[in-house]
Motif scaffolding. Structure first.
Motif, mmCIF file in Angstrom:
data_model
loop_
_atom_site.group_PDB
_atom_site.id
_atom_site.type_symbol
_atom_site.label_atom_id
_atom_site.label_comp_id
_atom_site.label_asym_id
_atom_site.label_seq_id
_atom_site.Cartn_x
_atom_site.Cartn_y
_atom_site.Cartn_z
ATOM 1 N N SER A 1 0.858 -1.177 0.000
ATOM 2 C CA SER A 1 0.000 0.000 0.000
ATOM 3 C C SER A 1 0.892 1.224 0.000
ATOM 4 C CB SER A 1 -0.911 0.011 1.228
ATOM 5 O OG SER A 1 -0.150 0.025 2.401
ATOM 6 N N LEU A 2 0.332 2.326 -0.387
ATOM 7 C CA LEU A 2 1.120 3.545 -0.474
ATOM 8 C C LEU A 2 1.479 4.031 0.918
ATOM 9 C CD1 LEU A 2 -0.908 5.364 -3.206
ATOM 10 C CD2 LEU A 2 1.453 4.628 -3.405
ATOM 11 N N ILE B 1 -3.411 13.221 -3.229
ATOM 12 C CA ILE B 1 -4.206 12.691 -4.344
ATOM 13 C C ILE B 1 -3.705 13.252 -5.673
ATOM 14 C CG2 ILE B 1 -6.503 12.763 -5.404
ATOM 15 C CD1 ILE B 1 -7.650 12.585 -2.518
ATOM 16 N N MET B 2 -3.451 14.554 -5.715
ATOM 17 C CA MET B 2 -2.966 15.157 -6.956
ATOM 18 C C MET B 2 -1.617 14.582 -7.360
ATOM 19 S SD MET B 2 -4.066 19.187 -7.020
ATOM 20 C CE MET B 2 -3.328 19.669 -5.448
ATOM 21 N N LYS C 1 -5.842 5.436 -0.273
ATOM 22 C CA LYS C 1 -5.036 4.283 -0.663
ATOM 23 C C LYS C 1 -4.918 4.192 -2.174
ATOM 24 C CE LYS C 1 -4.442 -0.609 0.423
ATOM 25 N NZ LYS C 1 -4.954 -1.753 1.200
ATOM 26 N N TYR C 2 -6.043 4.457 -2.879
ATOM 27 C CA TYR C 2 -6.012 4.417 -4.340
ATOM 28 C C TYR C 2 -7.161 5.257 -4.895
ATOM 29 C CZ TYR C 2 -5.843 2.840 -9.146
ATOM 30 O OH TYR C 2 -5.761 2.814 -10.517
ATOM 31 N N ALA C 3 -6.890 6.537 -5.063
ATOM 32 C CA ALA C 3 -7.918 7.454 -5.548
ATOM 33 C C ALA C 3 -8.317 7.168 -6.982
ATOM 34 C CB ALA C 3 -7.455 8.906 -5.408
ATOM 35 N N GLY C 4 -7.487 6.405 -7.693
ATOM 36 C CA GLY C 4 -7.814 6.064 -9.073
ATOM 37 C C GLY C 4 -9.133 5.320 -9.205
ATOM 38 N N PRO D 1 -8.362 -1.901 -3.621
ATOM 39 C CA PRO D 1 -9.187 -1.001 -4.447
ATOM 40 C C PRO D 1 -8.726 -0.907 -5.894
ATOM 41 C CG PRO D 1 -7.787 0.247 -2.937
ATOM 42 C CD PRO D 1 -7.712 -1.187 -2.516
ATOM 43 N N ARG D 2 -7.430 -1.076 -6.124
ATOM 44 C CA ARG D 2 -6.894 -0.943 -7.479
ATOM 45 C C ARG D 2 -7.526 -1.958 -8.430
ATOM 46 N NH1 ARG D 2 -2.219 1.304 -9.610
ATOM 47 N NH2 ARG D 2 -1.523 1.828 -7.507
#
Length: 392
Positions: free
Chosen positions: A11-12, A136-137, A175-178, A212-213
């Protein structure tokens, strides 16, 4: 056991504080001796300026600058400087802004007032802090190009209804805004596939939280992975079904076949490969080099048979440097002195450090100092230290 496996999912890392923007952007230039050559080859005046700007200001290679300039063309720095000014005003550093542009150069021509700022405002309305938004950006700049009305808001609402917790929703997005960028094409249809297969909603929630990815995989690929797991006779009512889906989604067919070949090379039969995967799916997610290194150590240092390792395939997912080599080296000494018979691999490599030291180091009083020194030395080679609270 599931929690042991899930904790190994990458995870990030949390975002770190950054210094404020120190210099006006136009004072920062990347030096490149290839700028003139690339500019000469670029053709039109506008294209020439774009290429030079991408190289000198954004640090693009000449080749990539030429490629990007075919889809992104400006004759002055007026519009791209607005992008950097926007990032500066939101607390991003020069390095961070350049990183964002390298990932999504199309942002240099974005309308930040009409298109990007409303997304920032929406995240703030949902309780995200300024550091959260900068994170996030930085990590998922593609979200700045996604449609607020068609993708981001529907994804927020859809995930909110499933997770039933603003705190959980925030954690997933950080964790994964994508996951917010592919509502109609991926997120919604992939969730529906799991529901159609009878996967319990509580398991769907955990899958979203941990992986989530995977919900941004194409619906075709996602369906194929679920179907493959069904054919392996995994039960959709059990959480392991989703663990196997995660593994299947993360490995291409060519990689899968290559890893089967590696296990065969080390003496596993097809039945043992199948049984190992069904027992511990992560054995197929381990890198080729790591499989080779662990098998080499277990076979050639500890004298393990391929069959024994296949029945203990979870050990392939633990750290080679932090666990396999330090603990295995202690066992190697104990075996050579006839102090133990070969223990089960799970008993060596899966327990926490305190249990391992008590069982295999401190129990042997005469050899304890030597064994502890060896254990600490192997950890030190990997850049780690044994926990002081367990040192006697």
């Amino acid at each position: 056991m599931l929690h042991f496996l899930i904790r190994r999912t990458l995870s990030l890392p949390p975002s770190k504080p950054h210094s404020l923007w120190n210099h006006p952007w136009h004072h920062v230039k990347f030096s490149s001796t290839a700028t003139a050559t690339a500019t000469t080859c670029s053709g039109s005046k506008g294209n020439s300026f774009t290429v030079s700007y991408l190289i000198d200001t954004c640090g693009f290679s000449p080749q990539r600058a030429l490629s990007v300039s075919k889809h992104l063309n400006f004759e002055t720095n007026e519009k791209p400087e607005l992008a950097f000014e926007f990032f500066k005003n939101h607390g991003l550093t020069q390095t961070q802004a350049v990183s964002i542009i390298r990932k999504s150069p199309q942002l240099l021509r974005a309308n930040f007032v009409k298109s990007v700022q409303p997304k920032i405002d929406y995240f703030k309305s949902k309780g995200f802090s300024d550091p959260d938004i900068r994170r996030i950006m930085m990590c998922w700049p593609t979200i700045l190009k996604s449609s607020l009305e068609k993708e981001i808001i529907p994804s927020f609402d859809f995930l909110g209804n499933i997770l039933q917790s603003n705190q959980n929703l925030t954690k997933v997005i950080l964790k994964y805004a994508g996951i917010l960028c592919y509502f109609g094409k991926c997120l919604q249809p992939n969730i529906e596939v799991l529901r159609e297969e009878g996967v319990p909603e509580s398991h769907v929630v955990r899958f979203i939280q941990y992986f989530p990815r995977q919900f941004t995989s194409s619906s075709k690929k996602f369906k194929e992975a679920v179907q493959a797991v069904k054919e392996l006779k995994f039960d959709p009512l059990k959480m392991q079904f989703l663990v196997v889906v995660q593994v299947k989604l993360g490995i291409s067919r060519s990689t899968w076949l290559k890893r089967e070949g590696i296990y065969r090379k080390w003496g596993w039969t097809d039945n043992e490969i199948s049984a190992a995967f069904k027992s511990q799916p992560w054995c197929m997610a381990v890198s080729d080099n790591k499989i080779e290194a662990i098998m080499d150590f277990l076979v050639n240092k500890l004298g393990c048979t391929p069959s024994v390792i296949s029945r203990s395939s979870l050990v392939l997912s633990v750290s080679l440097e932090k666990r396999i080599i330090p603990r295995g080296s202690v066992i190697e000494v104990l075996l050579s002195k006839g102090l133990v018979k070969m223990p089960k691999l799970y008993g060596i490599f899966i327990p926490n450090e305190a249990v391992f030291l008590d069982k295999f180091v401190y129990r042997h009083e005469k050899e304890a100092a030597e064994l502890l020194k060896l254990y600490q030395a192997k950890l030190a080679l990997a850049g780690f230290k044994a926990s002081k609270k367990f040192m006697k």
